[in-house]
Each structure stands twice: as C-alpha cells, then as structure tokens.
Motif scaffolding. Structure first.
Motif, PDB file in Angstrom:
ATOM      1  N   VAL A  41       0.831  -1.204   0.000  1.00  0.00           N
ATOM      2  CA  VAL A  41       0.000   0.000   0.000  1.00  0.00           C
ATOM      3  C   VAL A  41       0.862   1.249   0.000  1.00  0.00           C
ATOM      4  CG1 VAL A  41      -1.648   1.351   1.346  1.00  0.00           C
ATOM      5  CG2 VAL A  41      -1.984  -1.109   1.067  1.00  0.00           C
ATOM      6  N   VAL A  42       1.872   1.268   0.834  1.00  0.00           N
ATOM      7  CA  VAL A  42       2.747   2.443   0.926  1.00  0.00           C
ATOM      8  C   VAL A  42       3.459   2.693  -0.391  1.00  0.00           C
ATOM      9  CG1 VAL A  42       4.841   3.326   2.028  1.00  0.00           C
ATOM     10  CG2 VAL A  42       3.038   2.281   3.418  1.00  0.00           C
ATOM     11  N   ASN A  43       3.995   1.645  -0.989  1.00  0.00           N
ATOM     12  CA  ASN A  43       4.718   1.803  -2.258  1.00  0.00           C
ATOM     13  C   ASN A  43       3.799   2.294  -3.369  1.00  0.00           C
ATOM     14  OD1 ASN A  43       7.332   1.129  -1.462  1.00  0.00           O
ATOM     15  ND2 ASN A  43       6.894  -1.072  -1.595  1.00  0.00           N
ATOM     16  N   GLU A  44       2.580   1.753  -3.413  1.00  0.00           N
ATOM     17  CA  GLU A  44       1.641   2.188  -4.445  1.00  0.00           C
ATOM     18  C   GLU A  44       1.255   3.653  -4.276  1.00  0.00           C
ATOM     19  OE1 GLU A  44      -0.941  -1.348  -6.384  1.00  0.00           O
ATOM     20  OE2 GLU A  44      -1.649  -0.627  -4.433  1.00  0.00           O
ATOM     21  N   MET A  45       1.034   4.079  -3.041  1.00  0.00           N
ATOM     22  CA  MET A  45       0.633   5.458  -2.801  1.00  0.00           C
ATOM     23  C   MET A  45       1.775   6.425  -3.086  1.00  0.00           C
ATOM     24  SD  MET A  45      -1.906   5.052   0.502  1.00  0.00           S
ATOM     25  CE  MET A  45      -2.251   6.798   0.568  1.00  0.00           C
ATOM     26  N   LYS A  46       2.984   6.024  -2.802  1.00  0.00           N
ATOM     27  CA  LYS A  46       4.125   6.873  -3.131  1.00  0.00           C
ATOM     28  C   LYS A  46       4.272   7.024  -4.645  1.00  0.00           C
ATOM     29  CE  LYS A  46       6.891   6.103   1.036  1.00  0.00           C
ATOM     30  NZ  LYS A  46       8.156   5.569   1.595  1.00  0.00           N
ATOM     31  N   GLU A  47       3.972   5.968  -5.358  1.00  0.00           N
ATOM     32  CA  GLU A  47       4.026   6.049  -6.821  1.00  0.00           C
ATOM     33  C   GLU A  47       2.894   6.913  -7.365  1.00  0.00           C
ATOM     34  OE1 GLU A  47       4.182   2.213  -8.616  1.00  0.00           O
ATOM     35  OE2 GLU A  47       5.812   1.507  -7.332  1.00  0.00           O
ATOM     36  N   LEU A  48       1.715   6.837  -6.709  1.00  0.00           N
ATOM     37  CA  LEU A  48       0.572   7.647  -7.154  1.00  0.00           C
ATOM     38  C   LEU A  48       0.857   9.135  -7.018  1.00  0.00           C
ATOM     39  CD1 LEU A  48      -2.498   5.709  -5.686  1.00  0.00           C
ATOM     40  CD2 LEU A  48      -1.898   5.977  -8.090  1.00  0.00           C
ATOM     41  N   SER A  49       1.643   9.502  -6.002  1.00  0.00           N
ATOM     42  CA  SER A  49       1.960  10.919  -5.813  1.00  0.00           C
ATOM     43  C   SER A  49       2.779  11.481  -6.964  1.00  0.00           C
ATOM     44  CB  SER A  49       2.719  11.118  -4.494  1.00  0.00           C
ATOM     45  OG  SER A  49       3.995  10.492  -4.539  1.00  0.00           O
ATOM     46  N   LYS A  50       3.321  10.598  -7.792  1.00  0.00           N
ATOM     47  CA  LYS A  50       4.107  11.033  -8.945  1.00  0.00           C
ATOM     48  C   LYS A  50       3.381  10.752 -10.257  1.00  0.00           C
ATOM     49  CE  LYS A  50       8.231   9.690  -6.329  1.00  0.00           C
ATOM     50  NZ  LYS A  50       9.410   8.773  -6.277  1.00  0.00           N
ATOM     51  N   SER A  51       2.080  10.479 -10.168  1.00  0.00           N
ATOM     52  CA  SER A  51       1.322  10.088 -11.351  1.00  0.00           C
ATOM     53  C   SER A  51       0.968  11.276 -12.228  1.00  0.00           C
ATOM     54  CB  SER A  51       0.035   9.359 -10.940  1.00  0.00           C
ATOM     55  OG  SER A  51       0.332   8.167 -10.248  1.00  0.00           O
ATOM     56  N   TYR A  52       0.260  10.999 -13.305  1.00  0.00           N
ATOM     57  CA  TYR A  52      -0.143  12.021 -14.270  1.00  0.00           C
ATOM     58  C   TYR A  52      -1.233  12.934 -13.720  1.00  0.00           C
ATOM     59  CZ  TYR A  52      -3.994   8.729 -15.046  1.00  0.00           C
ATOM     60  OH  TYR A  52      -5.050   7.892 -14.876  1.00  0.00           O
ATOM     61  N   PHE A  53      -1.937  12.524 -12.642  1.00  0.00           N
ATOM     62  CA  PHE A  53      -2.973  13.369 -12.046  1.00  0.00           C
ATOM     63  C   PHE A  53      -2.448  13.973 -10.743  1.00  0.00           C
ATOM     64  CE2 PHE A  53      -3.812   8.943 -10.822  1.00  0.00           C
ATOM     65  CZ  PHE A  53      -3.714   9.034  -9.444  1.00  0.00           C
ATOM     66  N   VAL A  54      -3.118  15.027 -10.298  1.00  0.00           N
ATOM     67  CA  VAL A  54      -2.738  15.703  -9.058  1.00  0.00           C
ATOM     68  C   VAL A  54      -3.330  14.946  -7.872  1.00  0.00           C
ATOM     69  CG1 VAL A  54      -2.976  17.830  -7.715  1.00  0.00           C
ATOM     70  CG2 VAL A  54      -2.615  17.943 -10.191  1.00  0.00           C
TER      71      VAL A  54
END
Length: 490
Positions: free
Chosen positions: A409-422
């Motif tokens: 969960v932590v790794n996925e959320m950290k990656e989401l913070s760098k995604s194409y959306f805000v």
C-alpha cells in the motif's frame, strides 16, 4: 453669495484673457474637445456651484473609491445633495430606514438624481429597514429611468399595501432581484396586483428569495415569470407539497437553475416529479434536506441537466434511477453512502467526501471522470491499477482515510503521488491507521525499503544461512578430526 460673485468675476476675467489670444487651427480643435468634455461635466459642476452657494451638504454618504461602493443612510433619500460624493459609484448601499408612513415617502424626489448617476448601476442594496410597500412602488417607478442590474433587500420588513395599477405596462430596468431574510405580507390574495407588474415580471432573469419563511410560491405570482433563468429559494420552509405546488405544469418555462438548499424536503420522488417538468433545467441544488428514505421509482430528468447537488441530505443509498444520465457534476458529499453503483457516462466531477465508502467507484461506470474527491471515508488503500483505468482523471483527493500501511500500500501510494494526475492533500492528509506501530504517521514517512518490507523473510534467510554454516562447519570439523585420528592409528 460672496463666493458666487467671486466665481462670476473669475469667469469674466478668464473670458477677457481668452478673447485677446489668437488661435491657431490646432488650438481651435483642442478648444472644441474641451467644450465637449465640459458639457459632460455640466451636471456635476452645477451641483458643486449650488452647494458652494450655501445649499446644505450631508455626511450621509461615503464613497469607497477602490470598490466604487457608496454607503448611505436612508436620510440621503431626503437630501439629494448627499449623493454628490457618489456620482461615480457603481454599487449603492442604504441601511437603517423606517419608511412606514406613506406621507414620509411622498416627498421623495428620486428622479432628480437621474442626470447625476453613472449608468448602469451594478447593484443597489436596501438593508436593515422597515419599508412601506409604497416605497417599493416609488423606487420601481424611479428605475424606469435608471438602469440597475441587481436590486437587493436584506434584513427588511415590508408593511402596508398599495394599489399597483399605476405600474400597468411599465418595465423597470431591473432584471435581478434578491430578498434575503425579509418579512413579507401574505401573497396569496395579490393576483390583481401582480397582474399590473406582469410586463416587468415577464422579463425578470434572476430571483433570490432566501431565509424568508417561504412555504410555496403562489400560482398567481409564478405564472408571470416566463423568462426567469435562476430561482433560489434556499433556507426557507418548503415542504414536499410546497415544491409540488410551486412547480406545476407549464410554470417557469425557461428556468435553468433551481436552488432549494436547506428546506424541509423529505421525498426525493416528489422533488423529482415536480422539478423534472422544467424543460430547460441545468443546475439543481437539493442539499441539506432529508432524503434518508430511498426513492421508490426512477426519475425522468430533462436531458439538459448538468449539475446535481445532494450533499448533506441523509442519503444512505443512491439508486441509479435517481441520477440524470446527462449529469456532468455530482455532489454527494456529507452523506452515509457505502457505495456508488450508478453508470454515468458523462460525469466529469464527483464529490464523495465524508461518506462511508470502503472502495473506489468503478471506472467502467464513470469513463469520463476528471475530478474525484474521496477524503473522509473508510478507504484503506488506493490500488494503482484501478486508478490508472480512469483515463481522464486530473485530480484525486483522498485524505483523511484509515490507510493500512503495508509495504504494498505504501509503495503504491508513493508512486501515485508522482502520477499524471494531481494527488491533492498529499502528503499531510494521508495518515496510517494500521499497523499500530505506524498509527498517525504520514504514509510518506513509512520506510518501505526492501529490508523493512521483507524483514521477516530476510531474518529467516539469515538464520538459515547461519544454521547452514554451523552445520557445514560442524561436519567439516568432525570429518577432519575423524580423518586425523584414523591416520594416526595407522
């Protein structure tokens, strides 16, 4: 009188000096421009000269030049010279009046102000006052000659009653009208009076009538609003029957925006049945009512619907039949929803904060979604693979959820913070709820290195290696010693 004589002498001397000069062609042209400008200033100059000759001035009005707002007491209506400082104002505010006696209103000569006002005036606010209905009649007559975009009555009490026959066929230049926290006499028996101002009502565009104890709109009034675009009846006492009576067939044919926020509505079926008759309805606000009872039938909304606000309405379940298929903006925040199972192919923005959701809505139901707000729910993780299916997503807000801070969960959320959306509110809004060792930590602060995430496995491997080394060492030592003793005996 002496000041007037001095002014006249200076004007004569100035004239003699000008007559002695010889003008070139360019000077003549410049003088023509100056004369044109002077003509525009004549009304203001006349007032200034008259005031200089001893007419009374009053501090009843004050102008805020930064906002072009003039604030006056109602005493200014009785002394038009009070408006001198405000001839360039675009907003006028009058407060603290008591015009209960019609004889106090007869003397008002509002038309004398017309030449000195800059038009159109953006807004006129009449507040905290007790006004006889005759004052409203006089003021509307005045606005036939003055263009006012918006007229606002705030914290006012209307008294008395007049005959409106004198307004027959007249059309005041006001298209937006607001009544905020006003006390009105009964309107149910005023059909004849409203017929006299029907020409004006037929051209009205926006009406706000809030915090005024309204229970319904009489048919004798609503039948005249043929071109009304916006109707705001928020914070009143409308009940289901009142809404049904106010929006019967053929009324408000051009209405586009209806706001019924914070009334006493309890049936979404009744609201739908009444409001779906509006053929051009686009924006509907039903927030802060009580729709805890599930709807029993599907609703056939007009295809023009674009925005629906059902926030803070006690919703436990939202049926697909209640929502318009054409909707683009949907606000369901501050309810008790656990799921959103509705196919809305045109939806672009959905507000679901402060509900009881445990998972994300399905991307197949919302293929055009751009803005998704999920903060304050019961979501424990944000699966990256599910979010990436929202092809048009540009903003996600999902703070204040009880996240399980496992390594995945932590790794996925950290990656989401760098995604194409805000990812809005990141990182301060995303806190761990479990395991207990990380409760209250920001998700970003959790160590998700390979060692921390696979600590038990790594320790087990290390222990196995140590054990293996020990076994090999023991076997080797045993073999060496056995071999050594064997050779010595030989």
């Amino acid at each position: 009188r002496r000041r007037c004589n001095n002014t006249g002498n200076r004007s004569k001397a100035h004239g003699r000096i000008k007559s002695d000069r010889s003008f070139t062609e360019s000077t003549l042209q410049q003088s023509a421009v100056e004369r044109g400008s002077a003509m525009q200033l004549v009304p203001s100059l006349v007032l200034l000269v008259l005031m200089g000759c001893g007419l009374p001035s009053s501090p009843a009005c004050m102008l805020d030049q930064a906002t072009s707002r003039c604030t006056c007491s109602f005493a200014a209506f009785k002394n038009i010279w009070s408006f001198i400082a405000c001839t360039q104002a675009m907003v006028f505010e009058f407060r603290n009046a008591h015009f209960e006696d019609p004889s106090d209103i007869y003397s008002l000569n509002l038309n004398a102000l017309v030449p000195f006002l800059q038009q159109p005036i953006d807004r006129v606010i009449l507040g905290n006052s007790v006004l006889h209905e005759y004052f409203l009649l006089i003021f509307l007559n005045f606005t036939q000659n003055v263009s006012i975009r918006e007229l606002v009555f705030e914290d006012c009490t209307f008294t008395g009653r007049v005959d409106w026959q004198s307004m027959e066929g007249k059309v005041p230049q006001i298209r937006d009208l607001q009544f905020i926290n006003v006390s009105l006499p009964p309107l149910t028996d005023r059909e004849r009076d409203f017929s006299h101002i029907s020409s004006w009502m037929a051209q009205m565009k926006n009406i706000v009538l809030t915090r005024s104890q309204i229970t319904h709109i009489p048919h004798s009034i609503s039948v005249h609003f043929n071109d009304l675009h916006v109707l705001d009846l928020s914070e009143n006492k409308l009940q289901d029957q009142g809404v049904n009576d106010s929006f019967s067939d053929s009324l408000f044919p051009n209405l586009k925006t209806v706001k019924l926020r914070h009334n006493n509505l309890t049936s979404s079926d009744v609201a739908c049945k009444a409001l779906s008759k509006l053929p051009h309805l686009q924006d509907l606000d039903l927030s802060q009512n009580n729709f805890s009872k599930p709807s029993s039938s599907a609703c056939e909304w007009p295809k023009t619907m674009r925005l629906l606000n059902l926030s803070d309405s006690g919703l436990v379940h939202i049926s697909a039949g209640l929502l318009p298929l054409s909707i683009e903006i949907l606000d369901l925040s501050y309810n008790r929803l656990s799921t959103l199972d509705a196919s809305l192919p045109h939806l672009k923005e959905v507000y679901l904060q402060s509900n009881r959701l445990h998972r994300l809505p399905s991307s197949s139901d919302l293929p055009d979604l751009k803005i998704l707000l999920l903060d304050g729910n019961r979501i424990t993780q944000l699966p990256k693979d599910q979010l990436q299916v929202f092809k048009h997503l540009s903003l996600l807000r999902a703070g204040r959820n009880p996240y399980t801070c496992s390594c995945s969960v932590v790794n996925e959320m950290k990656e989401l913070s760098k995604s194409y959306f805000v990812l809005q509110q990141w990182p301060e809004g995303y806190l761990c709820d479990s395991p207990s060792a990380y409760k209250g930590y920001q998700v970003r602060e959790v160590d998700s290195s390979a060692f921390e995430c696979h600590k038990p496995l790594i320790i087990a491997i290390i222990c196995a290696v140590i054990l293996l080394v020990c076994v090999v060492t023991t076997v080797t030592v045993y073999w060496v010693r056995t071999h050594y003793f064997t050779q010595n005996r030989v």
